[in-house]
Design a protein around this motif. Sequence first.
Motif, PDB file in Angstrom:
ATOM      1  N   MET B   1       0.847  -1.201   0.000  1.00 18.66           N
ATOM      2  CA  MET B   1       0.000   0.000   0.000  1.00 18.66           C
ATOM      3  C   MET B   1       0.884   1.253   0.000  1.00 18.66           C
ATOM      4  N   SER B   2       0.518   2.249  -0.816  1.00 19.75           N
ATOM      5  CA  SER B   2       1.346   3.455  -0.896  1.00 19.75           C
ATOM      6  C   SER B   2       1.181   4.292   0.385  1.00 19.75           C
ATOM      7  N   ASP B   3       2.118   5.226   0.555  1.00 19.54           N
ATOM      8  CA  ASP B   3       2.088   6.075   1.754  1.00 19.54           C
ATOM      9  C   ASP B   3       0.802   6.895   1.793  1.00 19.54           C
ATOM     10  N   PRO B   4       0.309   7.174   3.001  1.00 15.76           N
ATOM     11  CA  PRO B   4      -0.892   8.019   3.095  1.00 15.76           C
ATOM     12  C   PRO B   4      -0.592   9.437   2.603  1.00 15.76           C
ATOM     13  N   VAL B   5      -1.587  10.082   2.003  1.00 13.08           N
ATOM     14  CA  VAL B   5      -1.354  11.451   1.524  1.00 13.08           C
ATOM     15  C   VAL B   5      -1.503  12.459   2.654  1.00 13.08           C
ATOM     16  N   LEU B   6      -2.237  12.051   3.698  1.00 18.33           N
ATOM     17  CA  LEU B   6      -2.434  12.973   4.824  1.00 18.33           C
ATOM     18  C   LEU B   6      -2.373  12.204   6.142  1.00 18.33           C
ATOM     19  N   VAL B   7      -1.579  12.736   7.057  1.00 21.26           N
ATOM     20  CA  VAL B   7      -1.499  12.138   8.397  1.00 21.26           C
ATOM     21  C   VAL B   7      -1.774  13.239   9.414  1.00 21.26           C
ATOM     22  N   VAL B   8      -2.745  12.997  10.272  1.00 18.45           N
ATOM     23  CA  VAL B   8      -3.088  13.975  11.316  1.00 18.45           C
ATOM     24  C   VAL B   8      -2.851  13.292  12.660  1.00 18.45           C
ATOM     25  N   GLN B   9      -2.063  13.959  13.523  1.00 12.47           N
ATOM     26  CA  GLN B   9      -1.714  13.340  14.813  1.00 12.47           C
ATOM     27  C   GLN B   9      -2.058  14.273  15.970  1.00 12.47           C
ATOM     28  N   ASP B  10      -2.956  13.806  16.814  1.00 12.44           N
ATOM     29  CA  ASP B  10      -3.310  14.527  18.058  1.00 12.44           C
ATOM     30  C   ASP B  10      -3.626  16.005  17.825  1.00 12.44           C
ATOM     31  N   LEU B  11      -4.385  16.291  16.822  1.00 15.43           N
ATOM     32  CA  LEU B  11      -4.656  17.689  16.462  1.00 15.43           C
ATOM     33  C   LEU B  11      -5.703  18.302  17.396  1.00 15.43           C
ATOM     34  N   THR B  12      -5.358  19.440  17.954  1.00 20.41           N
ATOM     35  CA  THR B  12      -6.300  20.195  18.789  1.00 20.41           C
ATOM     36  C   THR B  12      -6.373  21.622  18.248  1.00 20.41           C
ATOM     37  N   VAL B  13      -7.603  22.087  18.026  1.00 20.96           N
ATOM     38  CA  VAL B  13      -7.792  23.436  17.487  1.00 20.96           C
ATOM     39  C   VAL B  13      -8.783  24.180  18.370  1.00 20.96           C
ATOM     40  N   TYR B  14      -8.417  25.379  18.733  1.00 24.65           N
ATOM     41  CA  TYR B  14      -9.307  26.193  19.569  1.00 24.65           C
ATOM     42  C   TYR B  14     -10.012  27.237  18.728  1.00 24.65           C
ATOM     43  N   ARG B  15     -11.285  27.445  19.031  1.00 23.78           N
ATOM     44  CA  ARG B  15     -12.056  28.560  18.488  1.00 23.78           C
ATOM     45  C   ARG B  15     -12.334  29.469  19.675  1.00 23.78           C
ATOM     46  N   GLU B  16     -11.720  30.643  19.695  1.00 22.72           N
ATOM     47  CA  GLU B  16     -11.764  31.527  20.859  1.00 22.72           C
ATOM     48  C   GLU B  16     -11.324  30.749  22.099  1.00 22.72           C
ATOM     49  N   SER B  17     -12.256  30.475  23.048  1.00 19.32           N
ATOM     50  CA  SER B  17     -11.765  29.863  24.298  1.00 19.32           C
ATOM     51  C   SER B  17     -12.066  28.373  24.416  1.00 19.32           C
ATOM     52  N   TYR B  18     -12.743  27.781  23.435  1.00 17.55           N
ATOM     53  CA  TYR B  18     -13.068  26.354  23.586  1.00 17.55           C
ATOM     54  C   TYR B  18     -12.388  25.510  22.499  1.00 17.55           C
ATOM     55  N   ALA B  19     -12.205  24.240  22.843  1.00 19.71           N
ATOM     56  CA  ALA B  19     -11.555  23.316  21.898  1.00 19.71           C
ATOM     57  C   ALA B  19     -12.612  22.832  20.898  1.00 19.71           C
ATOM     58  N   ALA B  20     -12.546  23.313  19.665  1.00 21.59           N
ATOM     59  CA  ALA B  20     -13.504  22.884  18.642  1.00 21.59           C
ATOM     60  C   ALA B  20     -13.146  21.500  18.123  1.00 21.59           C
ATOM     61  N   VAL B  21     -11.850  21.182  18.173  1.00 19.16           N
ATOM     62  CA  VAL B  21     -11.367  19.861  17.754  1.00 19.16           C
ATOM     63  C   VAL B  21     -10.323  19.442  18.783  1.00 19.16           C
ATOM     64  N   GLN B  22     -10.447  18.208  19.290  1.00 18.63           N
ATOM     65  CA  GLN B  22      -9.547  17.821  20.374  1.00 18.63           C
ATOM     66  C   GLN B  22      -8.909  16.451  20.127  1.00 18.63           C
ATOM     67  N   ASN B  23      -7.601  16.449  20.114  1.00 23.87           N
ATOM     68  CA  ASN B  23      -6.813  15.195  20.015  1.00 23.87           C
ATOM     69  C   ASN B  23      -7.281  14.272  18.899  1.00 23.87           C
ATOM     70  N   VAL B  24      -7.422  14.819  17.728  1.00 28.90           N
ATOM     71  CA  VAL B  24      -7.903  14.016  16.596  1.00 28.90           C
ATOM     72  C   VAL B  24      -6.709  13.469  15.809  1.00 28.90           C
TER      73      VAL B  24
END
Lengths: 296, 264
Positions: B1-24
Motif C-alpha cells: 500500500m502506498s504512503d498516506p497522503v495525509l497524516v493527522v496526529q493529536d490535532l487540537t484546534v481552539y475557536r476563541e476559548s473552547y476546543a472545537a477539535v480535540q486530540n484528533v
Amino acid sequence: MTIQTELVRAVELFQLPFMQRALMGGVLTGLMGGLMGSFTILRQLSFFSDTLGHSALLGISIGFLLGLDPSWVLMPFTVLFALGVTYFLERADLWTDALLNIVYSASLAIGIILLSLREDYQGGINNLLFGDILAVQTGDLIFSAMLLVVCALFIGLTLRSQILLTLHEPLAISRGVAVSAQRTTFIVLLSLVVGISIEAVGVLLISAFIVIPACAARLLSRTFTQYILISAGLGALSAILGMVTSAFLYWPSGPSIVTAQLVLFVLAIIVPKPHSWGTFLQKIQSPKNSKGSFKK
Amino acid sequence: MSDPVLVVQDLTVYRESYAAVQNVSFTVPAGMDTAIVGPNGAGKSTLIQAILGILPRRSGDVFALGQPLSAKGRLPAAVREQIAYLPQSFLFDRRIPITVRELVGLGWDRLGLQLPWVGQRARRQAVREALMRAEAWHLRDQLVSALSGGETKRVLLAYCLARPRRLLILDEAPAGLDARSETDFYQLLHQLKKEQGWAILQISHDLDMVRQSCDRVLCLNRTLLCEGTPDHALSPETLSLAYGADFVRYHHSCQARAHYDHSD
C-alpha cells in the motif's frame, strides 16, 4: 482673446520646464494611483487611503517642528503610520470605518495644532491641503518613476496571488499565499504612493487619485486584468486632461485633475457596459431570438 | 500500500476559548474517498481549515504528502500544488470583476513570483479541459458574480480540476447542486479516485451517499468517535454517540420506508 490665442498660450505653457515636470508628475501619480487603487477599492481600503492622506499632515507638522525637511519626514512617517493603523485595526474589536474616523480626525487635529505652533505655517497650509503640482522637482519625478516601477513589478509578479487574496482569503491560504506578507507589502507601497503624491495633489485630494479612476475602471471592465489596466490608464488620462484644462482655463492644477477624473467617472456610468455589449451580441447571434421573418 | 497522503496526529484546534477539535488523529490513504460526518458544530470545517493552515492549531501535527505543516501553516509550494480545496461557502464581494475563465485559471497557476503572460497557452488548454470536465464550458465568459449557487460549485470544481492533484478536500461540496448535478458530481469524484488515484477527504451530511460512495468514514464530534468502513462507522451505536439516539431511530425509519417504497 480668441480661443485660438488661448490654445497657443496653453501650448506655449507646456514648453516651460515646470509645466512639463507637472504634467509628468501628474501622469506618474495617476498611473500609481490607478494601479494601486484598483486593489484598494476591492479590498475596501478607500477610507484607509484617505486616512493615510490626512495623517500626512501630522507627519509634515512633526517635520516642521523638528526643523527637518518635511519631504524626508513624510515618507517614513506615512509607512510607519500605515503599519501602526493596520496593526490596530486587526486587533481592536470595533468597526473599521469608526476606528479610521478616529485616527483620521485625531491626526488632522494634532497636525493643525502642531503647525499652529509655527508662526510661518499659514502660508504653507494651503499647499499642504490642495498640493502644488507645479512645484514638482526633477528629484520628485525620479522617485515617483522608481516607485511606479516597484508597484508595477509587485502587482505584475504577484498578480495571481493578489487576485485570489482579494477574491477569497481562505482559498488563497489553502494555496499557500503568504497573506500577511502580501498584505503588508501592499500597505507599505500604498502608503509610499500616498506619501509621495501629497506634495503634488495635497492632503484633501489624494484619495481621489486612488479611488475615482478605479471606480470608473470597474464600471468599464469585463475581466480583472482589464480592470487593473483601465484603472491605471484612466489615472494617467485624467492627469493629462486635468493639466490641459488647468492651463487653458487658469484653474488650479490638482483640483482640475480631480474634476477630469470625475468627468471620466460620469462617462463610465453613462456609456454602455461591456456586459451589455456581450448580451446584445449574443441576442443578435442567437437563432432563438430570430423572429423567423427571414424564413422562405 | 502506498504512503498516506495525509497524516493527522493529536490535532487540537481552539475557536476563541473552547476546543472545537480535540486530540484528533487519522490518516487519509492514497486513492481512497474518506468522509467526515458529524452533527453541526462538531468541528468538521474547523478540522479541515486547520489541516490546510487556514486556522492555527493549538497542538498536534499534520503531514501532507509526507511534509509537515509548519506552526504558521506553511507547506512547500510543490505540496500545496497537489492539494485542492473546495470550501463550504464561497462568499465574495460580487462587485469584483472576475470571469469564470480567470477564476479557473487561478487553479492552474503556481502562486509564486511569475510574469502574468508566461505559460498562457498551457493555461488556456488546462482551463478549457477543466471546464469541459465540470460541464461548465458554456459559462466560461460569464462573470462569477452572475452565476447561480450550483453553477458556482461547478466552476469551483473546475478550479480544483485545473491541475492534477493528489488530495482533494471538499467541505459539503455538493450543497446547492440539483439531483442530476449531484449524481454527476459523485461520478466525477469516483472517476478521479479510480482513474487518477486522487485521495478525497470530504465533509458530508448525506449519510446514504457516504454509505454508497466512500471507502472510509471518520465520525467526529469535537473528538474522533470512530473511524473505519461505512458499515462499521455508520452503525446505529456510533451514530447514536455522534447524533443522539432519537436521530438514529428517525434515520432508520426513513431508510426502512424508502426501502419498502422501492421494493413495492
